[in-house]
Design a protein around this motif. Sequence first.
Motif, short mmCIF file in Angstrom:
data_model
loop_
_atom_site.label_atom_id
_atom_site.label_comp_id
_atom_site.label_asym_id
_atom_site.label_seq_id
_atom_site.Cartn_x
_atom_site.Cartn_y
_atom_site.Cartn_z
N THR A 96 0.85 -1.19 0.00
CA THR A 96 0.00 0.00 0.00
C THR A 96 0.88 1.24 0.00
OG1 THR A 96 -0.17 0.54 2.37
CG2 THR A 96 -1.49 -1.31 1.57
N CYS A 97 0.26 2.38 -0.27
CA CYS A 97 1.03 3.63 -0.29
C CYS A 97 1.34 4.13 1.12
CB CYS A 97 0.28 4.70 -1.08
SG CYS A 97 0.31 4.39 -2.87
N TRP A 98 0.90 3.39 2.14
CA TRP A 98 1.22 3.73 3.53
C TRP A 98 2.20 2.73 4.12
CZ3 TRP A 98 -3.42 4.40 1.18
CH2 TRP A 98 -3.92 5.69 1.16
N GLY A 99 2.75 1.88 3.27
CA GLY A 99 3.76 0.92 3.71
C GLY A 99 3.22 -0.24 4.50
N GLU A 100 1.91 -0.48 4.42
CA GLU A 100 1.29 -1.57 5.17
C GLU A 100 1.27 -2.85 4.34
OE1 GLU A 100 -1.92 0.92 7.85
OE2 GLU A 100 -2.44 0.39 5.78
N ASP A 101 1.29 -3.98 5.04
CA ASP A 101 1.16 -5.27 4.36
C ASP A 101 -0.31 -5.50 4.00
OD1 ASP A 101 3.86 -5.88 4.57
OD2 ASP A 101 3.61 -6.85 6.52
N ASN A 102 -0.53 -6.05 2.82
CA ASN A 102 -1.89 -6.33 2.37
C ASN A 102 -2.14 -7.83 2.40
OD1 ASN A 102 -4.48 -5.91 1.31
ND2 ASN A 102 -3.74 -6.10 -0.79
N GLU A 103 -2.08 -8.39 3.61
CA GLU A 103 -2.27 -9.82 3.76
C GLU A 103 -3.75 -10.13 4.00
OE1 GLU A 103 -0.03 -12.14 3.33
OE2 GLU A 103 1.56 -10.68 2.96
N PRO A 104 -4.28 -11.14 3.35
CA PRO A 104 -5.69 -11.49 3.56
C PRO A 104 -5.94 -11.99 4.97
CG PRO A 104 -4.59 -13.16 2.23
CD PRO A 104 -3.62 -12.03 2.37
N ASN A 105 -7.07 -11.61 5.53
CA ASN A 105 -7.49 -12.11 6.84
C ASN A 105 -8.40 -13.32 6.61
OD1 ASN A 105 -8.62 -12.62 9.32
ND2 ASN A 105 -9.16 -10.51 9.77
N PRO A 106 -7.96 -14.51 7.01
CA PRO A 106 -8.77 -15.71 6.74
C PRO A 106 -10.18 -15.62 7.30
CG PRO A 106 -6.57 -16.33 7.49
CD PRO A 106 -6.69 -14.84 7.69
N LEU A 107 -10.38 -14.83 8.35
CA LEU A 107 -11.72 -14.72 8.93
C LEU A 107 -12.71 -14.11 7.94
CD1 LEU A 107 -10.99 -13.60 12.60
CD2 LEU A 107 -11.83 -15.82 11.83
N LEU A 108 -12.21 -13.24 7.04
CA LEU A 108 -13.10 -12.63 6.05
C LEU A 108 -13.68 -13.67 5.10
CD1 LEU A 108 -11.10 -9.38 5.16
CD2 LEU A 108 -13.17 -9.56 6.56
N PHE A 109 -12.99 -14.81 4.98
CA PHE A 109 -13.50 -15.85 4.08
C PHE A 109 -14.81 -16.44 4.58
CE2 PHE A 109 -13.83 -20.36 2.84
CZ PHE A 109 -13.98 -20.18 1.48
#
Length: 215
Positions: A96-109
Motif C-alpha cells: 500500500t502507499c502507507w507501507g502496510e502489508d496487504n495480507e488477507p485475513n482468513p476470517l473474512l473468508f
Amino acid sequence: MKIDFEKCGGLVPAIIQDVRTRQVLMLGYMNQEAYDKTVNTKKVTFWSRSRNCLWTKGETSGNFLHLVSIKVDCDNDTLLVQAIPDGPTCHTGTDTCWGEDNEPNPLLFLTELQDFIDRRHQEMPEGSYTTSLFKDGVNRIAQKVGEEALETVIEATNGSSEKLVYEASDMMYHLIVLLTSKGLRIEDVAAELAKRHDPNWDKKRRAAKAAGTME
C-alpha cells in the motif's frame, strides 16, 4: 450513479480498496475520462496531476488494479473503488502507499463462504453437495453438525492438530448450512459473541432474566 466532477475542478478523489482484504491501497484522482476508461477496461485508471495525462495503474510495472466495483459517497464527489491488485500497489514496492502489508485475513473468508452457501440455497443447482443438504432438510443438516462436532472432539483428544483443523472446518461448514436453512448467517453468531464480550454482559443477562424479558 451521479458523480460531481465539477465541484473540485473536474477531478474527484478515488480511494482504492482491495475487495478481498478490505485494505486501503492508495488514493488517486479521476476525471470523467479516467472514470470512463476504468469502467470500460476494468483496469483502474487515474488522471495524473503532475503529468497532466491519463495513467492506468500498472501500465509500466504490470501491477494492475482490476476493477470490481465503484461507489460514490453521499456528496457525490469521492469514489470508493474496490479492486483486485496484481501485486504491490505503491511505486516504492510496498503493498500500500502507507507501507502496510496487504495480507488477507482468513476470517473474512467466512463471509465469502456464507454468501456462497446463500446462493446455493437460492439457486439449488443440481449436483451440489450443499444443495443435497438443503433438500434433506434441517434435521439431517443438524445431524451432520453433530457428527462433525463429535469427530472434532475425537481429534482434539486423540488426534493431530492437522486433523483437528480439518474436522473443525467440516463442522463449521455444516453449521453455516444449518444457520442458512433457518434464515440466519454466521454473522449472527459473531454478533452474539461480540455482545457477550461486553464485561457487563452477564449482569445484563441476569437482570433481563429476573425481569422476565429474556426470550
